[in-house]
Design a protein around this motif. Structure first.
Motif, PDB file in Angstrom:
ATOM      1  N   ILE A 116       4.380  -6.915   9.665  1.00  0.00           N
ATOM      2  CA  ILE A 116       5.271  -8.077   9.441  1.00  0.00           C
ATOM      3  C   ILE A 116       6.165  -8.358  10.648  1.00  0.00           C
ATOM      4  CG2 ILE A 116       5.285  -7.996   6.898  1.00  0.00           C
ATOM      5  CD1 ILE A 116       8.143  -6.705   7.140  1.00  0.00           C
ATOM      6  N   MET A 168      -0.183  -0.350   7.158  1.00  0.00           N
ATOM      7  CA  MET A 168      -0.851   0.951   6.993  1.00  0.00           C
ATOM      8  C   MET A 168      -0.269   1.993   7.957  1.00  0.00           C
ATOM      9  SD  MET A 168      -2.694   0.431   4.402  1.00  0.00           S
ATOM     10  CE  MET A 168      -3.730   1.849   4.163  1.00  0.00           C
ATOM     11  N   THR A 169       1.033   2.234   7.819  1.00  0.00           N
ATOM     12  CA  THR A 169       1.666   3.318   8.572  1.00  0.00           C
ATOM     13  C   THR A 169       1.265   4.637   7.902  1.00  0.00           C
ATOM     14  OG1 THR A 169       3.628   3.453   7.181  1.00  0.00           O
ATOM     15  CG2 THR A 169       3.687   1.836   8.993  1.00  0.00           C
ATOM     16  N   ALA A 225      18.436   2.801  -6.542  1.00  0.00           N
ATOM     17  CA  ALA A 225      18.605   4.247  -6.344  1.00  0.00           C
ATOM     18  C   ALA A 225      17.273   4.877  -5.949  1.00  0.00           C
ATOM     19  CB  ALA A 225      19.108   4.856  -7.645  1.00  0.00           C
ATOM     20  N   MET A 264       0.842  -1.208   0.000  1.00  0.00           N
ATOM     21  CA  MET A 264       0.000   0.000   0.000  1.00  0.00           C
ATOM     22  C   MET A 264       0.876   1.258   0.000  1.00  0.00           C
ATOM     23  SD  MET A 264      -3.179  -0.765  -0.291  1.00  0.00           S
ATOM     24  CE  MET A 264      -4.023   0.744   0.179  1.00  0.00           C
ATOM     25  N   GLY A 265       2.189   1.082  -0.050  1.00  0.00           N
ATOM     26  CA  GLY A 265       3.110   2.228  -0.084  1.00  0.00           C
ATOM     27  C   GLY A 265       3.401   2.639  -1.524  1.00  0.00           C
ATOM     28  N   PHE A 266       4.386   3.482  -1.680  1.00  0.00           N
ATOM     29  CA  PHE A 266       4.729   4.068  -2.985  1.00  0.00           C
ATOM     30  C   PHE A 266       5.113   2.989  -4.011  1.00  0.00           C
ATOM     31  CE2 PHE A 266       8.640   6.227  -5.055  1.00  0.00           C
ATOM     32  CZ  PHE A 266       7.938   6.574  -6.202  1.00  0.00           C
ATOM     33  N   PHE A 277       8.663  -5.168   0.343  1.00  0.00           N
ATOM     34  CA  PHE A 277       8.811  -3.711   0.266  1.00  0.00           C
ATOM     35  C   PHE A 277       8.591  -3.073   1.638  1.00  0.00           C
ATOM     36  CE2 PHE A 277       7.304  -4.868  -3.998  1.00  0.00           C
ATOM     37  CZ  PHE A 277       8.123  -4.126  -4.820  1.00  0.00           C
ATOM     38  N   ALA A 278       7.970  -3.814   2.569  1.00  0.00           N
ATOM     39  CA  ALA A 278       7.540  -3.208   3.840  1.00  0.00           C
ATOM     40  C   ALA A 278       8.742  -2.680   4.608  1.00  0.00           C
ATOM     41  CB  ALA A 278       6.795  -4.236   4.679  1.00  0.00           C
ATOM     42  N   ALA A 279       8.707  -1.417   4.932  1.00  0.00           N
ATOM     43  CA  ALA A 279       9.820  -0.827   5.681  1.00  0.00           C
ATOM     44  C   ALA A 279       9.435   0.576   6.136  1.00  0.00           C
ATOM     45  CB  ALA A 279      11.070  -0.747   4.806  1.00  0.00           C
ATOM     46  N   GLU A 280      10.053   0.981   7.212  1.00  0.00           N
ATOM     47  CA  GLU A 280      10.102   2.408   7.518  1.00  0.00           C
ATOM     48  C   GLU A 280      11.144   2.952   6.561  1.00  0.00           C
ATOM     49  OE1 GLU A 280       8.357   4.284   9.512  1.00  0.00           O
ATOM     50  OE2 GLU A 280       7.193   2.663  10.394  1.00  0.00           O
ATOM     51  N   SER A 281      10.792   3.994   5.799  1.00  0.00           N
ATOM     52  CA  SER A 281      11.656   4.334   4.659  1.00  0.00           C
ATOM     53  C   SER A 281      12.237   5.750   4.680  1.00  0.00           C
ATOM     54  CB  SER A 281      10.866   4.128   3.361  1.00  0.00           C
ATOM     55  OG  SER A 281       9.796   5.057   3.293  1.00  0.00           O
TER      56      SER A 281
HETATM   57  N1  LIG Z   1      11.587   5.184  -2.368  1.00  0.00           N
HETATM   58  C1  LIG Z   1      12.820   4.986  -2.767  1.00  0.00           C
HETATM   59  O1  LIG Z   1      13.406   5.855  -3.398  1.00  0.00           O
HETATM   60  C2  LIG Z   1      13.528   3.685  -2.461  1.00  0.00           C
HETATM   61  C3  LIG Z   1      14.766   3.429  -3.057  1.00  0.00           C
HETATM   62  C4  LIG Z   1      15.392   2.224  -2.820  1.00  0.00           C
HETATM   63  C5  LIG Z   1      14.809   1.285  -1.998  1.00  0.00           C
HETATM   64  N2  LIG Z   1      13.614   1.562  -1.399  1.00  0.00           N
HETATM   65  C6  LIG Z   1      13.008   0.516  -0.536  1.00  0.00           C
HETATM   66  O2  LIG Z   1      11.812   0.119  -1.178  1.00  0.00           O
HETATM   67  C7  LIG Z   1      10.823  -0.246  -0.209  1.00  0.00           C
HETATM   68  C8  LIG Z   1       9.550   0.545  -0.466  1.00  0.00           C
HETATM   69  O3  LIG Z   1       9.846   1.925  -0.393  1.00  0.00           O
HETATM   70  P1  LIG Z   1       8.711   3.022  -0.567  1.00  0.00           P
HETATM   71  O4  LIG Z   1       9.361   4.255  -0.996  1.00  0.00           O
HETATM   72  O5  LIG Z   1       7.600   2.450  -1.338  1.00  0.00           O
HETATM   73  O6  LIG Z   1       8.270   3.190   0.950  1.00  0.00           O
HETATM   74  P2  LIG Z   1       6.911   3.748   1.563  1.00  0.00           P
HETATM   75  O7  LIG Z   1       7.289   4.321   2.873  1.00  0.00           O
HETATM   76  O8  LIG Z   1       6.171   4.563   0.576  1.00  0.00           O
HETATM   77  O9  LIG Z   1       6.055   2.416   1.792  1.00  0.00           O
HETATM   78  C9  LIG Z   1       6.378   1.463   2.773  1.00  0.00           C
HETATM   79  C10 LIG Z   1       5.126   0.626   3.016  1.00  0.00           C
HETATM   80  O10 LIG Z   1       5.457  -0.384   3.977  1.00  0.00           O
HETATM   81  C11 LIG Z   1       4.437  -0.439   4.951  1.00  0.00           C
HETATM   82  N3  LIG Z   1       5.025  -0.924   6.208  1.00  0.00           N
HETATM   83  C12 LIG Z   1       5.944  -0.283   6.987  1.00  0.00           C
HETATM   84  N4  LIG Z   1       6.233  -1.049   8.057  1.00  0.00           N
HETATM   85  C13 LIG Z   1       5.499  -2.189   7.926  1.00  0.00           C
HETATM   86  C14 LIG Z   1       5.363  -3.357   8.711  1.00  0.00           C
HETATM   87  N5  LIG Z   1       6.028  -3.506   9.851  1.00  0.00           N
HETATM   88  N6  LIG Z   1       4.527  -4.332   8.296  1.00  0.00           N
HETATM   89  C15 LIG Z   1       3.821  -4.195   7.138  1.00  0.00           C
HETATM   90  N7  LIG Z   1       3.896  -3.098   6.361  1.00  0.00           N
HETATM   91  C16 LIG Z   1       4.738  -2.110   6.755  1.00  0.00           C
HETATM   92  C17 LIG Z   1       3.909   0.986   5.063  1.00  0.00           C
HETATM   93  O11 LIG Z   1       2.608   1.014   5.614  1.00  0.00           O
HETATM   94  C18 LIG Z   1       3.959   1.434   3.609  1.00  0.00           C
HETATM   95  O12 LIG Z   1       2.776   1.098   2.928  1.00  0.00           O
HETATM   96  C19 LIG Z   1      11.451   0.032   1.151  1.00  0.00           C
HETATM   97  O13 LIG Z   1      11.915  -1.188   1.661  1.00  0.00           O
HETATM   98  C20 LIG Z   1      12.614   0.972   0.855  1.00  0.00           C
HETATM   99  O14 LIG Z   1      13.650   0.766   1.771  1.00  0.00           O
HETATM  100  C21 LIG Z   1      12.959   2.731  -1.604  1.00  0.00           C
END
Ligand SMILES: NC(=O)c1ccc[n+]([C@@H]2O[C@H](COP(=O)([O-])OP(=O)(O)OC[C@H]3O[C@@H](n4cnc5c(N)ncnc54)[C@H](O)[C@@H]3O)[C@@H](O)[C@H]2O)c1
Length: 335
Positions: free
Chosen positions: A69, A45-46, A187, A21-23, A91-95
């Protein structure tokens, strides 16, 4: 194009997509559905998950479940009900780096413990493979040249350290239990649906609101930028591969300074110059990231389709056409 010898398609695969549900995850969910795969979409859904990222219909199609997770019991229960999957894409992460500087605990929980729980699922036979979505930030900062996949890791923020830690566990599980894990180090991404706390949406929405674009330090920090669709396609190629010669793949983009980005976005919105407010630099701000992504290009035939300067206009148009989405995102980042 995915090289034929690797291709599992038209095999209809069963995926768990976490953080869908994230980006980036929401675009990946759409790519999988377009290709008629089956999904269990898991998301906590953070504040970063905008409920408008996927329509209700798509959420239903993707079997969306609101689960953390890091909560092994709920995760296992949910996955058990869904049954064996071919691939987990995590993909789930604090980002957000800035949030990790203020408080790193949620990063330890979601990024490390959460990944551990998924690796346990893999080890216990709940999935055949896993793709861990990592970041180029695990390499640290470099002045010239580019990192390849053999470069040393030197994570320098709590965010990148949590992502590097998760990678180390992936490597340990791969080595110890022989599970199939692939790690991608991408990147910076740009495109629709990125939380407004991130640099590009913040710059765009600042211009819409007639505000100055806040830029850290003197704006000379440099990053590579890749369109989110290109990133998703690279992950898809890896997911559909029956085998791969390596287990780590860099995914690069086009390099710009933050100042360049602000200028390009401003010009694309017909401003003569970027209206910038230089703000106190981020603590420990890495100067430059750059990755060599020859491995995924030569092995999987991946190359980006979107060029930053030509694609940024469509991204700006998307934000312009989605004021309701922006309102929700702005409210959520204040939580
Ligand atoms: N955005 C970037 O430029 C970029 C670049 C390289 C890598 N990444 C990696 O890609 C992944 C996705 O990035 P993004 O930009 O979409 O992040 P985002 O913050 O937009 O989305 C992260 C999603 O993960 C969910 N989430 C967070 N903690 C969770 C948990 N404990 N359990 C279940 N869901 C959880 C959030 O609710 C959110 O929907 C991340 O792992 C990030 O490290 C991002």
């Amino acid at each position: 194009m995915i090289p034929e010898q690797y291709l599992l398609y038209p095999y209809r695969m069963r995926f768990i997509v976490t953080g869908g549900m994230g980006f980036i995850g929401s675009h990946f969910v759409e790519l999988l559905l377009e290709n008629e795969h089956e999904i269990l979409l898991i998301d906590k859904m953070t504040y970063a998950a905008n409920p408008l990222n996927l329509s209700q219909e798509v959420q239903n199609q993707a079997n969306f479940r609101k689960i953390d997770i890091a909560d092994a019991i709920s995760l296992n229960e949910c996955v058990e009900k869904f049954g064996l999957v071919d691939c987990i894409v995590n993909f789930a992460a604090e980002s957000h780096v800035d949030r990790s500087i203020k408080n790193s605990m949620p990063f330890i929980e979601s990024n490390i413990k959460g990944t551990m729980n998924l690796l346990e699922l893999l080890r216990n036979g709940g999935a055949k493979s896993m793709i861990q979505i990592s970041t180029d930030e695990v390499y640290g900062s470099l002045d010239t040249g580019s990192w390849d996949e053999q470069s040393n890791l030197d994570p320098r923020s709590p965010y990148s350290a949590s992502k590097a830690s998760a990678e180390m566990m992936c490597n340990a599980y791969r080595n110890t239990y022989g599970v199939k894990v692939i790690v991608t180090r991408c990147a910076n991404n740009f495109g629709p649906r990125q939380s407004v706390e991130k640099f590009i949406p913040l710059a765009i929405t600042s211009i819409f609101n007639g505000n100055q674009i806040p830029i850290y330090g003197d704006g000379s920090n440099r990053r590579e930028w890749v369109h989110v669709f290109d990133h998703c396609q690279a992950i898809y190629n890896l997911a559909m591969a029956e085998k791969s010669n390596h287990y780590i793949y860099n995914i690069g983009g086009k390099e710009f300074s933050n100042l360049n980005i602000a200028e390009i976005i401003s010009k694309t919105t017909n401003k003569e110059h970027a209206n910038i407010e230089f703000v106190t630099d981020r603590l420990g701000h890495d100067f430059r990231y750059s990755v060599n992504d020859e491995r995924i290009r030569s092995e999987f035939g991946w190359k980006p389709k979107y060029d930053f300067e030509s694609a940024i206009g469509e991204t700006i148009d998307w934000y312009r056409s989605n004021p309701e989405w922006i309102k929700i995102s702005q409210k959520q980042v204040k939580k």
